[in-house]
Structure formats: C-alpha cells, structure tokens
Design a protein around this motif. Structure first.
Motif, PDB file in Angstrom:
ATOM      1  N   UNK C 184       0.826  -1.205   0.000  1.00  0.00           N
ATOM      2  CA  UNK C 184       0.000   0.000   0.000  1.00  0.00           C
ATOM      3  C   UNK C 184       0.863   1.258   0.000  1.00  0.00           C
ATOM      4  N   UNK C 185       2.127   1.132   0.433  1.00  0.00           N
ATOM      5  CA  UNK C 185       3.032   2.282   0.374  1.00  0.00           C
ATOM      6  C   UNK C 185       3.878   2.215  -0.898  1.00  0.00           C
ATOM      7  N   UNK C 186       3.388   1.487  -1.882  1.00  0.00           N
ATOM      8  CA  UNK C 186       4.032   1.466  -3.192  1.00  0.00           C
ATOM      9  C   UNK C 186       5.239   0.562  -3.306  1.00  0.00           C
ATOM     10  N   UNK C 187       5.467  -0.307  -2.324  1.00  0.00           N
ATOM     11  CA  UNK C 187       6.617  -1.213  -2.394  1.00  0.00           C
ATOM     12  C   UNK C 187       6.459  -2.159  -3.575  1.00  0.00           C
ATOM     13  N   UNK C 188       7.605  -2.491  -4.187  1.00  0.00           N
ATOM     14  CA  UNK C 188       7.598  -3.361  -5.352  1.00  0.00           C
ATOM     15  C   UNK C 188       8.544  -4.519  -5.052  1.00  0.00           C
ATOM     16  N   UNK C 189       7.999  -5.737  -5.053  1.00  0.00           N
ATOM     17  CA  UNK C 189       8.834  -6.873  -4.657  1.00  0.00           C
ATOM     18  C   UNK C 189       9.306  -7.699  -5.855  1.00  0.00           C
ATOM     19  N   UNK C 190       8.839  -7.367  -7.066  1.00  0.00           N
ATOM     20  CA  UNK C 190       9.102  -8.264  -8.194  1.00  0.00           C
ATOM     21  C   UNK C 190      10.075  -7.719  -9.229  1.00  0.00           C
ATOM     22  N   UNK C 191      10.605  -6.510  -9.053  1.00  0.00           N
ATOM     23  CA  UNK C 191      11.459  -6.025 -10.130  1.00  0.00           C
ATOM     24  C   UNK C 191      12.836  -5.637  -9.598  1.00  0.00           C
ATOM     25  N   UNK C 192      13.748  -5.414 -10.528  1.00  0.00           N
ATOM     26  CA  UNK C 192      15.111  -5.047 -10.171  1.00  0.00           C
ATOM     27  C   UNK C 192      16.036  -6.241 -10.183  1.00  0.00           C
ATOM     28  N   UNK C 194      18.841  -9.034  -8.639  1.00  0.00           N
ATOM     29  CA  UNK C 194      18.694  -9.952  -7.515  1.00  0.00           C
ATOM     30  C   UNK C 194      19.005  -9.238  -6.201  1.00  0.00           C
ATOM     31  N   UNK C 195      20.094  -8.435  -6.191  1.00  0.00           N
ATOM     32  CA  UNK C 195      20.493  -7.706  -4.992  1.00  0.00           C
ATOM     33  C   UNK C 195      19.396  -6.718  -4.596  1.00  0.00           C
ATOM     34  N   UNK C 196      18.874  -6.023  -5.622  1.00  0.00           N
ATOM     35  CA  UNK C 196      17.818  -5.048  -5.382  1.00  0.00           C
ATOM     36  C   UNK C 196      16.596  -5.734  -4.775  1.00  0.00           C
ATOM     37  N   UNK C 197      16.274  -6.909  -5.317  1.00  0.00           N
ATOM     38  CA  UNK C 197      15.103  -7.633  -4.800  1.00  0.00           C
ATOM     39  C   UNK C 197      15.288  -8.058  -3.365  1.00  0.00           C
ATOM     40  N   UNK C 198      16.512  -8.509  -3.064  1.00  0.00           N
ATOM     41  CA  UNK C 198      16.794  -8.912  -1.682  1.00  0.00           C
ATOM     42  C   UNK C 198      16.618  -7.707  -0.768  1.00  0.00           C
ATOM     43  N   UNK C 199      17.098  -6.541  -1.234  1.00  0.00           N
ATOM     44  CA  UNK C 199      16.962  -5.320  -0.459  1.00  0.00           C
ATOM     45  C   UNK C 199      15.489  -4.940  -0.283  1.00  0.00           C
ATOM     46  N   UNK C 200      14.723  -5.200  -1.333  1.00  0.00           N
ATOM     47  CA  UNK C 200      13.296  -4.875  -1.269  1.00  0.00           C
ATOM     48  C   UNK C 200      12.560  -5.667  -0.194  1.00  0.00           C
ATOM     49  N   UNK C 201      13.174  -6.787   0.227  1.00  0.00           N
ATOM     50  CA  UNK C 201      12.505  -7.624   1.227  1.00  0.00           C
ATOM     51  C   UNK C 201      12.632  -7.043   2.641  1.00  0.00           C
ATOM     52  N   UNK C 202      13.596  -6.134   2.818  1.00  0.00           N
ATOM     53  CA  UNK C 202      13.830  -5.589   4.160  1.00  0.00           C
ATOM     54  C   UNK C 202      12.574  -5.005   4.820  1.00  0.00           C
TER      55      UNK C 202
END
Lengths: 287, 277, 269
Positions: C184-192, C194-202
């Motif tokens: 809901x705060x615009x987070x995106x878990x599917x793009x970027x 591999x490193x970026x995606x791992x960071x997105x999981x934080x």
C-alpha cells in the motif's frame, strides 16, 4: 474523481473447507471530500472491503476503479491509481522498518518515484500533520519512540504518499484517550486542508458520529445501511442492534431521557443535549 | 475481611534503553481484600502495568514490600507458590496462548505444577465451563475471535485455581463484543467464584463495574474510591488524560450551569431519574 | 495468498487415524517412508497408492485438502520428473537434444520418483492433519526420551516445536498483513536485480523479526506467569498409552513393507 466499487464479490480460501465469502455483490462510490466511517462487527467483511478499495485484494467478481482506472490492472495507470489510495492498517507501527523516522516516512514517496527534493517536502509536510517536530524526530530511531509516537510515524508514512483517498483501519486502537484525541485532531486537520476523502474503519460509534459525514454499516459481507450518521443512529437503531452494533452513548442518553418522559431531540453533541435539558428545566420552572 | 495483597511504599526503578534511570513506581501503598474487584486506571506510562507485574513477582520491588497471600514476593522460595495464587492475563491474546489446541493450552498451567492427569482434565473442563468456552475445547486458538482467545487465556489462568486474577488491559485489542465478553466473564468469576480481580483498563465503562477504582499518575496513586466517588472528580480525571462516563460528564456540566444535582451520578438511569425529580 | 497454505496444519476430527497414539503414528509414518523405497514396479506403486487412499478414507479428511498439501512443492516434483525423464539411462530414445535424451525408461523413472515424493508429502501431511501439534510433540518427546542420557534435550525440543507450530499461522497472517501494508506504500517486490530484490525484502523482514521477538518476549513472560519452569516435575493431561489399535496399525505397515518386499524380490513384480 470517485473511488468506485462495482458488484464486488470476494471469497477467502476458495476451494478449501475453510472457504468463506467475505463480500457479496457490493457496489458503492466514494467522492473526494467525503469522510466515510465504516462500521461492522469483526468478520462482517469491512476489512475485506477496505482492502479492495486500496487495490490490495482482487475481487473474484466485479471491479474497483479510481476515476475509471481499474486498480487491479497491471499497468502504470493502475499503479498510479493505487498510489492515490493510502491505507493505514491496524497497529501500523508494527510495519515500521527503517533506521530513522525520516527514512521510514520517505519510503512511500520514493516508491512513487519522487525526486529527493519532493521526497523531502512530502516527509516534512507529513511530519507536520502528525505533530512530530522535524528537527527533533527526523534522525531518531522510530523503535525508540513511545507507542503513540510510533503510531504517528506510521500514519505519516502513508500521509506522505499524499493520497486522495485515505483509509484508516482503527487508527486509535490500543491508544489512551489523550493520544486517541490527538490522532483524530490531526486526521481532521489533514482532511480539511487537503480536501481528500477519509475512510475510517472503527468499532467506536462515538468516533463515527463525531467525525464522519457518511456512515456505511457492513454486515454479512454487504452494505446494509449507507447514509448520514445522525440519521442512521436516530432512525435505524434496530438494524444496528440486529447486526450486533450499537448507537453512541450520547444517543443512548437521549433515548433514556425520552423513555422517562423528558422530550429531547437526539443529537451527536453532548453540549446540544445539555442545552435542551436546561431549556426543558427553564420551561418547567416557568410554569 | 482479610487482605490478599498488601503493598507498602513500593518503588520500582529501571534503566531504560538510553541508560536513564526511570522511576516507574514511586511509593505506592495499597491493600486489596479477598474477593474485591479493583480497577486500575491511568494514562500510558502512569505505572499501572508495572504495578500489576509486581503482584505475581514478574517484577520485584526496588524498595518497599509486596506481600501476596502472606508471602513476600521478594523471597525466591515463594515464587511458584505466589504465581499459583495470582494469575495474570495480558493485553495481546495471541502472545499468551502456548498450545495449538484450546484445551491443551488451558492444561499448560496445571501441567507445569505437576497436577495428576485426571485432575488436570477436571480442572480444564471446569475452567473452560467458567468462561463459557466448553464448545471450543478442541478448536485451534488462531481461528477464534479476540474475545474468545482472551477467554481461553483466562481459563488457562483459572486452571491454576488462583485466589486472584490480574488482567493487564485485557480488552485493549478487542472489538466491543469481545470487550463485553471479557467484562462479563470477569464479573461472573468475581461474584460466583469469589476470585479477587485486579483489572487494568483505559475504558471507563469497564472500570465502572469495579468495587473500587485506583487512579494512577506518574507512578503514584492519585485517587482511589468507589466508581461514584472517582467519576465525580471530572476535572481531575481530565487533567490525568482520562475520560469520564457520559452521564457523569453531563451531570458535571449541568451542575456547572446551576442545575442542582447530587454527587455520584455515573450512569444514564441515575441522571435521568434526578432530572425527572 | 500466504494464508492459503495448509501444510503442517491440524484438522481436528474423531477418526481412527486421529485417535492413534502419536508415537505409533510417527513410527508408522517413518516405516511407510521406508516402504516407499521398497516399491519398484508400477504395480507396487499401485499398492502404495491404494494404501494412501485407504488411510485418507479412514482419516475422514477432506480429500481435496490433503491433495493440496502437495502444492507447495509441485515445482520440485515436476523438476524431478523432467530431470529423470531427460537424464535417465535407457535405450528407447524418444527425443534427443545434445546431451539431453528423453527415454521411455527415463519417463517411467521420473514418474516413479515424483510419485515417491507425492506419497511422502501426502503421508506426512496426513500425520500433521490428524495429530494436534501438541500431541505430535508429546510423541516426539516420548520417542526421544530414551536418548536423554546421551544429551538429547527431549523436553526443550518438544516445547520449541509446540511453540513454533502454535505461532506458524499467526506469523503467516502477520507476514500477509506486512506485505499488504508495504504494498500500500508502493513497495515493489518483483522487479530489479537480484540484490535489489533482496533489499526490497527488508521492509517485510525487519518488521516481521521485530514482531517475532516481541511475541517471544511476551510469550515467555506469560509462560512464566503460568508457572512454567522447564520439563522437571511436569505432568501431562494426556498420558500416552499404546492401545490395541496402535499395534494393529504398526502391524499393517509392517505387512505393507513385507508385501512390497515380496513383490520386489520374491515375485519380481
């Protein structure tokens, strides 16, 4: 620019023994500038409803649109539309993750693709709205704040997205009376200043009566009442009780006075009720 | 009447995460009689939870004494005995249920103190009946409503057959239905089973049900008395950041405007009756 | 959706399978897994399938729900099938592309291997569906108790498992809520990358860990308040006791192994 729900039906855990229909054929429209309170007992479908309004759940049937754009589509327009609906979950402080208050609030604006200056402005504005002084809080760890302050940081994180529609799921849950009043004062200020729509999910009838311009009563996955709070609390008490909800205390007091032969009009304001009582007494003494 | 809990000049000082010493309790003296229903109110940080945690030796006094059923909580040998006498129910129903089946969770306490299997069964059945959850004995707790979970937590404490139950904001996370379930259950246990109740809450309509209300501020007891006495002090309560029941508020306002009303009006019926007089 | 996962959940009931002693069920499950590896011919796989079907029938679990427990691992099952189909030793080559050879023998092997996995998943989910987590851990604790003298902390392990099982549904719900809140705060878990995606999981992992620690803390206090002080001097509401049906169940499993062994080595079926 309405937020529109068209014939939405949604079932949890479809095809398992735990299957449960949470919404059945719900249609409604919310305009900017409205303050809508959504009430209903736990399990009535109100949480499912607001998750559809924010595009987090995809309806099994029907559609959810903002200004004609389908929220569940997979394109840039849909993403923009979803970002125009902000959602503050219950106990939002449990979703805080960043090392500083600033970083946590900046998460949403950055995801929207704003530049550094715009992000900074959005964070400052949001912090001002929730009454957190920028200089003393921005660099602090959100995890070291009090419960009420953490709640404000979390709410600011959604406000900073600058949504046209702001959904708040029980924003006052678990707070003491003082923090409760403070949160609502801030939400009202935001609502008035930005002319956005506020959708407030609450169990508290008094909050609904005091703040909302429109009341949605949810029961059994449907909107059973939709109207002005005062009208619903005055004329639909039986339906509310049947859906295991109640009227606010000030309406109850008016009913109690009426039942004992003191003719007063029902009103959402205690002061207005007291005024009527004083007038009645004056009239009685004049006799 | 005999006192179950005797607290004398209780102080509790702890060091917070920034290394500062904080005095959470500052000279609290309080007696609670057997069978009494005491509500504790106060804003966040007033020390009410800290006080509650002293009653079954989850926290120990840094100064002063806390005596429960004749036993000093500071004495290590009394620890498990005290915890059998005083049960504790916490705010978050999810974080106090240990087992994945209701009746197994209720059995957890008696199992810990080595009650024989046959008797555990009886205690579990009685405890579930007392909170009206017999039909849910085999259910998974995570599928219950908040009010039901909290009743399971109460049953889990009851199975230890305590003299006293301390409830630390048990309704803060519940919806109105859940709240009335809990208040009803607690009142019933107090009336029918003569269990002493210490009930911490933000909700004034819940505090109204008690025999006595303790109002706390800044780690001290600010006021205490019957609900009628406490809710007559509208200004003081507001200054403490607390609410008053609507009828008490209305009575206060009307009195300010010159209407002659007696002290101690706290519910709609009483107010209406006085106004009709 | 995360909350749709059924693996490891208990489904209360009153069937024969539900009522078996957990120790008997655990041993039987282990024996069945051994039996799976005795099966060789397609006919013996049929026997296993029949056995599993009968157990599902006796357990009175909703068949669809049991079958769904295979779903979380379907990728591994399909992968198993393909790897064997394309790398199996065989003469009957159906298709070849560089070193990959699709052979009839490979396909059969692949089917067998995938079936083994499916049976393994099915029988273990029947175990968890029909045994309440606490009873299951009681069983494990009882089975491990003889090893306590060599330093196996039987009670502690059992308590850890009990709590883990109790909190899995709660934490799954919580994860679901956190994912939604960040989405809901615009987070995106599917793009970027591999490193970026791992960071997105934080934004998901940090709140989840904090919440898990908070829960652990509160639970520890609640357990202490209810007089928990380790396994010493503890009694149990349900004392485990073998009954006739437990021995019958074990006998049936041993019979199954015997049948499979005879089919394989005795009759060459």
């Amino acid at each position: 620019m309405p937020l529109n729900l068209q014939n939405v039906t949604f079932t949890y855990m479809k095809g398992t023994p735990f299957e449960k229909t949470a919404l059945s054929d719900v249609s409604l429209q919310i305009e900017k500038g409205e303050f809508v309170a959504v009430i209903g007992h736990t399990g009535s479908g109100k949480s499912t409803l607001v998750q559809h309004l924010s595009g987090l759940l995809h309806p099994d049937k029907g559609s959810v649109t903002v200004d004609g754009v389908n929220l569940n589509a997979k394109n840039a327009a849909a993403k923009k539309a979803r970002n125009s609906v902000g959602m503050v979950f219950q106990y939002p402080e449990h979703q805080i993750f960043a090392e500083t208050v600033y970083e946590d609030i900046a998460f949403g604006p950055r995801n929207k693709g704003l530049g550094p200056d715009e992000v900074d402005r959005a964070v400052r504005d949001a912090m001002a709205f929730v009454g957190l002084d920028f200089d003393s809080f921005a660099k602090r760890s959100p995890f070291r704040l009090s419960g009420g302050q953490m709640r404000r940081v979390a709410i600011a994180g959604v406000i900073a997205m600058e949504p046209d529609y702001l959904i708040l799921d029980e924003p006052s849950a678990g707070l003491d009376p003082r923090s409760r009043d403070a949160v609502f004062k801030e939400v009202m200020a935001l609502y008035k200043k930005r002319g956005i729509a506020v959708i407030l999910v609450t169990h508290n009838m008094e909050e609904a009566a005091r703040y909302a311009s429109r009341l949605l009563v949810i029961s059994g996955g449907q909107v059973i009442l939709d109207g002005v709070p005062h009208d619903i609390f005055t004329n639909h008490k039986d339906e509310l009780l049947a859906a295991s909800m109640d009227v606010p205390p000030v309406y109850k007091l008016a009913d109690c006075l009426n039942a004992h032969g003191l003719p007063v009009e029902r009103t959402p304001e205690l002061a207005a009720l007291e005024k009527q009582i004083l007038e009645l007494r004056r009239a009685k003494h004049a006799d | 009447m005999q006192n179950l809990i005797e607290i004398k000049n209780l102080e509790h000082v702890y060091t917070d995460t920034d290394g500062n010493e904080v005095k959470a309790l500052d000279g609290v003296s309080l007696d609670i009689a057997r069978g009494e229903f005491v509500a504790v109110i106060g804003a966040n940080g007033s020390g009410k939870s800290t006080l509650a945690r002293h009653l079954n030796a989850l926290l120990l006094p840094t100064a002063g004494k806390c005596i429960v059923a004749g036993m000093d909580t500071a004495d290590d040998d009394n620890l498990w005995n005290i915890r059998q006498h005083v049960g504790m129910v916490f705010q978050n129903p999810d974080n106090q249920i240990v087992a994945a089946v209701v009746e197994e969770d209720v059995a957890f306490g008696p199992e810990n103190i080595g009650v024989p299997p046959q008797e555990i069964r009886t205690r579990v059945d009685n405890a579930l009946a007392a909170v009206g959850m017999t039909d849910y004995a085999k259910h998974a707790p995570h599928l219950l409503s908040g009010g039901q979970k909290q009743r399971v937590a109460i049953a889990g404490v009851l199975a230890l057959e305590p003299d006293c139950i301390v409830l630390d904001e048990p309704t803060a996370m519940l919806d109105p239905r859940g709240r009335s379930e809990i208040v009803g259950t607690v009142k019933k246990l107090n009336r029918e089973k003569k269990i002493t109740v210490v009930y911490i809450t933000h909700y004034m309509e819940e505090a109204m049900q008690a025999d006595r209300i303790i109002a706390m501020e800044g780690g001290r007891i600010k006021m205490q008395g019957t609900p009628k006495e406490i809710f007559a002090c509208v200004e003081e309560l507001h200054a403490m950041g607390l609410e008053t029941p609507l009828a008490a508020q209305a009575a206060y306002d009307l009195r300010q405007k010159g209407v002659k009303l007696p002290q101690g009006i706290i519910d709609d019926e009483e107010l209406t009756e006085e106004l009709c007089r | 959706m995360l909350t749709d996962i059924t693996l490891g959940q208990y489904y209360p009931g009153n069937s024969v399978i539900h009522k078996l002693d957990p120790r008997a069920k655990i041993i039987a499950t282990l024996l069945f897994i051994a039996a799976i590896f005795f099966a060789d011919s397609l006919l013996s796989y049929g026997v296993l399938a029949l056995f599993v079907a009968v157990v599902i029938g006796l357990s009175r679990l909703p068949v669809l729900m049991v079958l769904r427990s295979v779903k979380p691992l379907w990728i591994i099952i399909v992968l198993t099938l393909f790897i064997h189909a394309f790398t199996g030793e065989g003469k009957d080559v159906l298709y070849q592309y560089s070193f990959l050879r699709l052979t009839t023998e490979g396909i059969i092997m692949g089917i067998k291997m995938s079936l083994r996995l499916v049976f393994l998943l099915l029988i273990s989910s029947i175990l968890t569906f029909t045994t309440s987590p606490i009873v299951l851990t009681d069983g494990i604790e009882a089975l491990l108790r003889p090893f306590k003298c060599i330093g196996v902390p039987a009670h502690e392990l059992a308590m850890m498992m009990t709590i883990a099982l109790r909190f899995i549904p709660t934490l799954i719900e919580e994860t679901d809520r956190i994912i939604k809140a960040q989405t809901a705060r615009g987070a995106d878990f599917d793009s970027g990358s591999l490193l970026q995606r791992a960071k997105n999981m934080l934004p998901i992992l940090v709140p989840l860990f904090i919440s898990a620690f908070r829960r652990a803390d509160e639970l520890a206090i609640a357990m202490e308040a209810r007089c928990y002080r380790g396994g010493e001097g503890r009694t149990r509401m349900h004392e485990l006791a073998y009954k006739a049906k437990d021995f019958i169940a074990l006998a049936i499993i041993i019979l199954l192994i015997a049948v499979l062994a005879v089919m394989r080595w005795g009759l060459g079926l």
